[in-house]
Design a protein around this motif. Structure first.
Motif: not given
Length: 730
Positions: A517-526, A705-713
Motif C-alpha cells: 500500500g501507500s505505506h510501502a510507497e512512501h519509501w520510493i523516494t529513498a 512520511i513527507s518526501s523531504t523527510y524521506m530523503r533525509t532517511m
C-alpha cells in the motif's frame, strides 16, 4: 384496499392556478394556490430535519432524514411537473421553473457559505482553507457530492478533518435532479404528446419506472463495489427522488379505507423515527436498506392521499397526519432547509474551536439552539422575501426613478446575496491560486541543504540543527508526496490492475520489488536514490490502502471500511511478483493496533511470507512508520502546527504507536527469508515522536512520511539494506 380514483373536479381561482373545489374545508391539510399541497408533509419535513440534526450532533449517525428529504423533494417538485406534463393542453415553461429554483435554493445557501467562510478563517488553520475553497465552489456549483466522492477515494485525504460543508452533498444531488428532471420532462412531453397522443401518460410512467429501477439496481451494485463513493453518487440516489415524483403524479387519484390509511401512517412514522437507531446508514445507504426511510416516506404520503378533495371525509385523516399538520411541526418544516444548512457547520466549527471530537448534551443543545435561531432568521429575512412572488403592479402613469426602485428591500436583499456569492467565488479562486504558487516554489525541497535541514540525521547521526524555518511549510506539505503518486504508478481504490513502474538504475540487473500500500510507497523516494547510487532498479507493485495480505475481507486502515478490491488486487499481484522473480521484495510488515497502543504483525501477512519463502524470494520487511492518532482518529500535524502548535504538542508518545520491540522479530525463525528492517529510531526519539525533526516536517498528512523527510532517511535506510543484501558496504 388502495385504489386509483378519477380526479376530482377543480375550480379555477386565478389564471394559471388550479384549486380543488373543497380544499378550504380541510383543516391543516389544504392546498396552496398552486393547486396541490400537503401541510402534514411540511410537518414530516420538520421531523426529518430534527432527526438529522439530533443524530448528527449527539450520536454521530445517519438518521435517514436526508432520504426523507430526497423523497419529498421528488414528490413536490417532480410530482408537480409530472402532473402538468400528463395534463393535455398544459404548457411547460422551463424559464419560470429555473427562476423559482434559484430563488428557493441559492439565497440561504450563499448566506451560510459566507458565514462559514468567515468562521473558517477565524477558527480553522490555514491548512484547511484550500479544502473549504474547493468545497465552497463545489457547493455553489451544485457538484459537492462529486467533490466528496472524489476525495473519499483519494488516500492522500483519507485522514483529513471533516469539512463544515460536507452535508451540502444532498443539496447538490437535489439540484442536479431538478435540472435533469426538468429537461427530461420537457423533452419527453414534447416527444410523447406528438408521437403517442393519448398514450403519452403510459409512456411517461414506463420511462420513469425504468429509470427508477435502473437507478436502484445501480445503487446496489455501486454500494457493493465502493460504498463510500456510492454514498454521494447522484444516479445511485436518483431512485429515491424518482419514486417521490412517481407517487406525486398519482397521489391525487389514490383512495383507500380509513383503517388502512391509519395503519400506513403509524407504520411509516414509526419506521422513520427508528431508522437512525436501527440502521447504520453511513455504511448501508444508498443500498437496499435505504428502502426503509424511502418506503416509509412514500407510505406516509399515500396515507392521506386525496383526502383534501373529498368534502365528506375531509376531517377523517389519520391522527399522525393531523399531528404533523399542527403548527409547531409546520413551523419547523418551513425552516427545515435553513436548519439543515446551519446545523452541520456550526457543529464542526464548535468542535474545531473546542478541540474535541464530540459534544456533550449541553454543548449539543446549545449548537442546536443557535442553529434554530439562525435558521429562523434566514427563513424569515432571506428566504421568504426573495421567494415570494410579486403581483404585477399596475402600469405607472409616470416613470419610477431608478434610485427609488433600488431602495426596495427585496432588490437590496437580492443584490446583497448576489454580491456575497460573487465575493465568495472570487475569494475561493484567489486562495487556491495563492496556494498553487506556494507549492510551485516548493519544488526546491529536493535540493535543501543537508547542513541546514538534516531531518532524520539529527536523530541517527546526531547532526547539529540550526535555527531555521521548517520545510516543507504547512502549505507546501500537501504536495510533498512520492513520485509514484505523481506518475500514477499506484492503483487507486477502484483500480485492481497491477501497475508496474521502474525507478533507481533502470538498466541494472538487480531488482527490488516495492509492493503493498501507500505505506510501502512512501519509501520510493529513498529507494530511488539508493538504486541510482548502488545500481539496482526498483519495480513497483502498489495499491492505495492495500498491503500484501491473504485476508479474505481486507479493510481500509483508518476507517475500517470493507475493501474487497484489495483482496482482488492481492490475488493478482502475488502470482505476478513470484513470476517476475525479483531479488528482494520490499514491503511493510506491521500495522498499528486498532484496539490498543503499539503495533502488530497482522495474521493476514503470514500467508504472504510463506508464499515468498516457498518460492525462495527474500523479503525486506519494513516496520511501518507511526500513525498520528488522537482519540482513536487520525490527526494532521500540519493542522496542529498551523494552529499554533509546536513539534512536541503536534506529535505523539512513542509508546502509543510503537511496541517496545519490532513485532516482525517474532517470526524470523519461522520464515528464514524474512529480513526485518526498522527505521523507527529515524522517525521517533526514545520516548516521543515529534512532528518536526532537523527542521523538516515528518508527515505530509496524518500518516505518510513527507518526501523531504524521506530523503533525509536515505543514509540510514541504505545502511540497513546493505547489511541485508550485501550489495555494497554500508
Amino acid at each position: 384496499m388502495m385504489t386509483l380514483a378519477p380526479a376530482r373536479p377543480v375550480s379555477r381561482t386565478a389564471p394559471g392556478s388550479v384549486r380543488t373545489a373543497a380544499n378550504a374545508s380541510v383543516p391543516g391539510m389544504g392546498t396552496r394556490t398552486s393547486g396541490f399541497y400537503r401541510h402534514d408533509l411540511d410537518g414530516l419535513r420538520g421531523v426529518a430535519i430534527a432527526l438529522v440534526a439530533v443524530f448528527h450532533v449527539w450520536f454521530g449517525r445517519v438518521s435517514g432524514g436526508v432520504d426523507v428529504f430526497l423523497v419529498l423533494s421528488g414528490f413536490f417538485f417532480g410530482g408537480r411537473l409530472l402532473r402538468g406534463a400528463l395534463t393535455p393542453g398544459v404548457s411547460l415553461r422551463p424559464g419560470p421553473e429555473v427562476t423559482r429554483l434559484i430563488r428557493r435554493l441559492l439565497p440561504a445557501l450563499v448566506v451560510v457559505l459566507a458565514a462559514s467562510a468567515v468562521l473558517t478563517i477565524l477558527i480553522q488553520p490555514e491548512t484547511r482553507w484550500e479544502t473549504f475553497a474547493d468545497q465552497s465552489l463545489a457547493s455553489l456549483g451544485y457538484y459537492q457530492n462529486w467533490e466528496l466522492a472524489r476525495t473519499a477515494s483519494d488516500y492522500l485525504r483519507a485522514g483529513e478533518s471533516v469539512s463544515p460543508l460536507q452535508h451540502i452533498w444532498s443539496m447538490s444531488v437535489q439540484g442536479q435532479f431538478y435540472i435533469a428532471f426538468l429537461a427530461l420532462v420537457l423533452l419527453a412531453a414534447f416527444a410523447f404528446r406528438r408521437l403517442l397522443g393519448r398514450h403519452a401518460r403510459a409512456a411517461f410512467v414506463v420511462l420513469l419506472t425504468g429509470l427508477t429501477v435502473a437507478s436502484f439496481v445501480y445503487a446496489i451494485i455501486a454500494h457493493n463495489t465502493d460504498q463510500a463513493t456510492a454514498y454521494y453518487n447522484s444516479f445511485a440516489r436518483a431512485w429515491e427522488l424518482l419514486l417521490g415524483a412517481l407517487v406525486g403524479a398519482v397521489v391525487p387519484h389514490v383512495r383507500c379505507p380509513m383503517w388502512l390509511r391509519t395503519v400506513m401512517a403509524v407504520v411509516a412514522l414509526g419506521a422513520i423515527l427508528s431508522c437512525g437507531a436501527l440502521i447504520d446508514g453511513v455504511h448501508e445507504f444508498p443500498g437496499p436498506w435505504a428502502l426503509v426511510p424511502v418506503g416509509a416516506t412514500l407510505l406516509f404520503i399515500l396515507s392521506a392521499a386525496n383526502r383534501h378533495a373529498d368534502p365528506h371525509t375531509a376531517g377523517r385523516i389519520p391522527a399522525p397526519n393531523r399531528l404533523l399538520a399542527a403548527k409547531p411541526f409546520m413551523t419547523l418544516g418551513s425552516m427545515a432547509y435553513s436548519l439543515y444548512l446551519w446545523h452541520w457547520p456550526l457543529l464542526i466549527f464548535y468542535l474545531a474551536y473546542a478541540g474535541g471530537s464530540r459534544v456533550n448534551f449541553l454543548e449539543g443543545a446549545a449548537v442546536l439552539a443557535v442553529s434554530a435561531l439562525l435558521a429562523w432568521l434566514t427563513t424569515r429575512y432571506v428566504e421568504e422575501p426573495l421567494r415570494a412572488r410579486k403581483s404585477a403592479p399596475a402600469a405607472p402613469t409616470t416613470a419610477v426613478p431608478l434610485r427609488s426602485r433600488l431602495r426596495r428591500p427585496t432588490i437590496v436583499l437580492g443584490s446583497t446575496v448576489a454580491l456575497l456569492g460573487v465575493a465568495l467565488t472570487a475569494t475561493s479562486f484567489t486562495w487556491r491560486e495563492h496556494v498553487m504558487v506556494l507549492r510551485a516554489n516548493g519544488k526546491e525541497l529536493s535540493g535543501l541543504s543537508a547542513r541546514d535541514y538534516p531531518g532524520a540525521r539529527a536523530l541517527v547521526d546526531q547532526a547539529k540543527v540550526p535555527k531555521l524555518p521548517m520545510r516543507p511549510t504547512v502549505l507546501e506539505a500537501d504536495d510533498d508526496i512520492p513520485q509514484t503518486t505523481v506518475d500514477g504508478c499506484i492503483s487507486d481504490f477502484d483500480n485492481v490492475t497491477v501497475i508496474n513502474c521502474t525507478y533507481g538504475d533502470r538498466t541494472a540487473t538487480r531488482t527490488i520489488a516495492l509492493a503493498g500500500g501507500s505505506h510501502a510507497e512512501h519509501w520510493i523516494t529513498a529507494l530511488d536514490l539508493l538504486g541510482r547510487m548502488h545500481h539496482f532498479k526498483v519495480v513497483t507493485y502498489l495499491k492505495m490502502g492495500c498491503p500484501l495480505t491473504t485476508d479474505e475481507t481486507p479493510r481500509v486502515m483508518g476507517n475500517n471500511d470493507p475493501y474487497p478490491k484489495c483482496r482482488t488486487w492481492n490475488e493478482r499481484v502475488l502470482p505476478r511478483i513470484v513470476a517476475d522473480r525479483p531479488d528482494y521484495v520490499f514491503t511493510t510488515s506491521t500495522r498499528p493496533w486498532n484496539i490498543k497502543p503499539g503495533d502488530v504483525m497482522p495474521s493476514g501477512y503470514l500467508g504472504i511470507w510463506e508464499t515468498f519463502d516457498d518460492n525462495g524470494i527474500p523479503v525486506l520487511a519494513m516496520r511501518d512508520t507511526p500513525w498520528m492518532v488522537r482519540d482513536g482518529e487520525p490527526f494532521l500535524p500540519v493542522d496542529c502546527l498551523a494552529g499554533g502548535g509546536d513539534a512536541i504538542s503536534c506529535g505523539i508518545e512513542r509508546s502509543e504507536v510503537l511496541s517496545d520491540s519490532n513485532p516482525t522479530l517474532d517470526y524470523t525463525a519461522r520464515f528464514p527469508s524474512l529480513i526485518p528492517l526498522d527505521m523507527s529510531d529515524a522517525v521517533c526519539r526514545a520516548d516521543y515522536c515529534r512532528a518536526v525533526e532537523g527542521n523538516v516536517l515528518l508527515y505530509h498528512d496524518a500518516h505518510h512520511i513527507s518526501s523531504t523527510y524521506m530523503r533525509t532517511m536515505t543514509g540510514e535506510l541504505g545502511r540497513q539494506i546493505a547489511a541485508a543484501t550485501r550489495w555494497w558496504k554500508g
